[in-house]
Motif scaffolding. Structure first.
Motif, short mmCIF file in Angstrom:
data_model
loop_
_atom_site.label_atom_id
_atom_site.label_comp_id
_atom_site.label_asym_id
_atom_site.label_seq_id
_atom_site.Cartn_x
_atom_site.Cartn_y
_atom_site.Cartn_z
N PHE A 322 0.78 -1.23 0.00
CA PHE A 322 0.00 0.00 0.00
C PHE A 322 0.82 1.29 0.00
O PHE A 322 0.37 2.29 -0.55
CB PHE A 322 -0.94 0.01 1.21
N VAL A 323 1.98 1.28 0.62
CA VAL A 323 2.78 2.51 0.69
C VAL A 323 3.72 2.61 -0.51
O VAL A 323 3.71 3.60 -1.24
CB VAL A 323 3.59 2.58 2.01
N PHE A 324 4.50 1.58 -0.73
CA PHE A 324 5.48 1.60 -1.81
C PHE A 324 4.81 1.83 -3.17
O PHE A 324 5.31 2.60 -4.01
CB PHE A 324 6.25 0.28 -1.83
N SER A 325 3.67 1.20 -3.39
CA SER A 325 2.99 1.31 -4.68
C SER A 325 2.24 2.62 -4.85
O SER A 325 1.80 2.95 -5.96
CB SER A 325 2.03 0.13 -4.86
N ASN A 326 2.09 3.39 -3.77
CA ASN A 326 1.38 4.68 -3.84
C ASN A 326 2.27 5.82 -3.34
O ASN A 326 1.78 6.85 -2.88
CB ASN A 326 0.10 4.64 -3.00
N ARG A 327 3.58 5.65 -3.48
CA ARG A 327 4.53 6.58 -2.89
C ARG A 327 4.39 8.00 -3.45
O ARG A 327 4.46 8.98 -2.70
CB ARG A 327 5.96 6.06 -3.12
N SER A 328 4.18 8.14 -4.73
CA SER A 328 4.11 9.48 -5.33
C SER A 328 2.95 10.28 -4.74
O SER A 328 3.11 11.46 -4.39
CB SER A 328 3.96 9.37 -6.85
N ASP A 329 1.78 9.65 -4.62
CA ASP A 329 0.62 10.35 -4.07
C ASP A 329 0.82 10.67 -2.58
O ASP A 329 0.40 11.73 -2.11
CB ASP A 329 -0.64 9.50 -4.25
N LEU A 330 1.45 9.75 -1.85
CA LEU A 330 1.69 10.01 -0.43
C LEU A 330 2.72 11.12 -0.24
O LEU A 330 2.60 11.92 0.70
CB LEU A 330 2.14 8.71 0.27
#
Length: 467
Positions: A322-330
């Motif tokens: 969940f974090v690594f795959s959505n890093r840009s948005d986070l």
């Protein structure tokens, strides 16, 4: 903070401490698993020297250790400002003031740092142990997080300390029943979801505020840039490896469902032989594990047949999913959006595998308490090319089996689930089979009536897993 769990580890250390013979104990485990906290709790109320080594030079380490020894009453402190070498420093352990019981306790935390600054240290300690210290009433604990270093360099046959250890304890993550004590006010469902997110690592569990909701804790302590857990996996990976980008791609591939070597190699666009080298390193530090179906013969395990790679650490699995795959948005600050659209809809599906692990651990605990219909010899998952059983337990002495289905979903289990499980069980050899159904939200009245008619069916609610 109140110290939680580690009952067995503390009992082991206490038994070593009260042994009439000298003790040289190795305690090791992956980073953040709670080794230092456990040793600190163990040493409370005992006269001791607790030296936490740093990544420093030999002289800096000796100077710091000398200060602690002299403060603890080592007699050399009356005559010198600092030990000249590790031989004189460690030999002075025998001269520390003893407790009323005659004990002298010294903990060397992060011992691999000391060896890195002076590679001759294991030989020095081996010589002192053989000729002096093993005849004294001392307990020396060597602790470290560099698991492969300790196993290969300090405990292996080629090491000077080989065969000298009186105790070796590999500290594992907490079982789920201790882990959830960090969040006592959570519902049973949220306790399972929190364990699925953080696993049994005390450092991770301590980051969550028990008075805040699971959603708030995930947003504030995992998804928010700058929080401790947001960069935790990257920090650990950089400490262990150089080519972190390659390891990241492998772990993410497994987190997203690639569990066989060929699938991992395809996802990461690597040759299988090259991928297996990196996977072996991840296995060594405890991030990955290789799982085999219950009943797999040793020859099949040695050849790697039917084995699946899994992420053994729940938090790593959550972070890469969940974090690594959505890093840009986070990084941009879209915490609410990522939680609402990427995490929340997937949480129960994500937690289904950790829930299976919880059910297997529950069976192990029931087995130890002799509350199963027989003494189980092996407990775990089973699968074939066409079917999978969430958890089974096999008898040591005959062909009795427990066959289990684990459902972490928001509806009651119906009779159809039992019938499907019984059908799967026909593929297994057994003179008698017991059917265990584990459910988050209970069972239909029809299924409960069937379960009451015989002893071969047991229905286990999520709440019962925590009784």
């Amino acid at each position: 903070m109140v110290f939680i769990g580690r009952t067995n580890e503390l009992a082991f250390l206490e038994s070593c401490y009260h042994d009439e013979n000298a003790q040289l104990v190795f305690l090791y485990g992956r980073r953040r698993v709670g080794k230092t906290e456990t040793l600190s709790h163990f040493t409370q109320g005992k006269s001791h020297v607790f030296f936490a080594a740093q990544s420093a030079t030999k002289d800096e380490q000796l100077a710091a250790f000398s200060r602690q020894m002299f403060e603890a009453g080592a007699p050399a402190g009356k005559y010198i400002a600092q030990y000249s070498d590790w031989n004189s420093a460690l030999s002075d352990i025998a001269n520390l003031p003893a407790t009323e019981e005659g004990h002298r306790l010294v903990v060397l935390d992060e011992f691999p740092y000391l060896v890195k600054s002076d590679p001759s240290l294991p030989s020095v300690l081996q010589n002192l142990w053989d000729h002096t210290l093993r005849h004294e009433n001392v307990m020396i604990v060597l602790c470290g997080s560099a698991m492969s270093f300790i196993e290969k360099e300090l405990l292996a046959e080629k090491s000077p300390l080989y065969g000298r250890a009186t105790g070796i304890l590999n500290m594992l993550p907490m079982p789920y029943w201790d882990a959830v004590k960090f969040l006592p006010n959570y519902s049973v469902e949220d306790k399972i979801l929190a364990y699925a997110t953080l696993g049994g690592i005390p450092h991770y569990l301590a980051q969550f505020n028990p008075n805040e909701s699971l959603e708030t804790n995930i947003k504030q302590h995992i998804l928010r840039r700058g929080s401790a857990l947001y960069s935790e996996t990257e920090f650990l990976m950089h400490q262990e490896f150089r080519e972190t980008a390659i390891y990241n791609s492998i772990i993410q591939a497994i987190a997203l469902g690639a569990t066989q070597l060929s699938d991992i190699a395809n996802r990461t666009m690597m040759a299988p032989q090259k991928a297996s080298t990196y996977i072996a390193n991840l296995l060594e530090i405890g991030v990955l594990e290789r799982e085999f179906p219950v009943g797999t013969k040793p020859v099949e395990r040695s050849k790697g047949m039917r084995g699946l790679y899994q992420i053994s650490d729940n938090f790593f699995r959550f972070w890469y999913a969940f974090v690594f795959s959505n890093r840009s948005d986070l990084e941009f600050g879209d915490i609410d959006g990522i939680y609402r659209y990427a995490i929340e809809p997937q949480m129960h599906a994500f937690a289904s595998k950790p829930f299976e692990h919880i059910c297997a651990m529950w069976l192990r605990r029931e087995n130890m308490a002799e509350r199963l219909p027989f003494r189980a010899g092996d407990i775990g998952r089973w699968w074939s090319k066409r079917d999978e059983i969430d958890v089974i337990a096999t008898s040591k002495t005959d062909e009795r089996l427990i066959v289990g289905e684990c459902k972490f979903q928001n509806k009651q289990l119906a009779v159809s689930v039992l019938r499907a499980l019984q059908n799967k069980g026909t593929q297994l050899h057994g003179t008698q089979q017991y059917y265990y159904l584990f459910s988050l939200n209970g069972f239909t009245a029809a299924l409960e009536r069937i379960a009451q008619t015989g002893v071969s069916i047991r229905l286990v609610t999520a709440r019962e897993l925590f009784d």
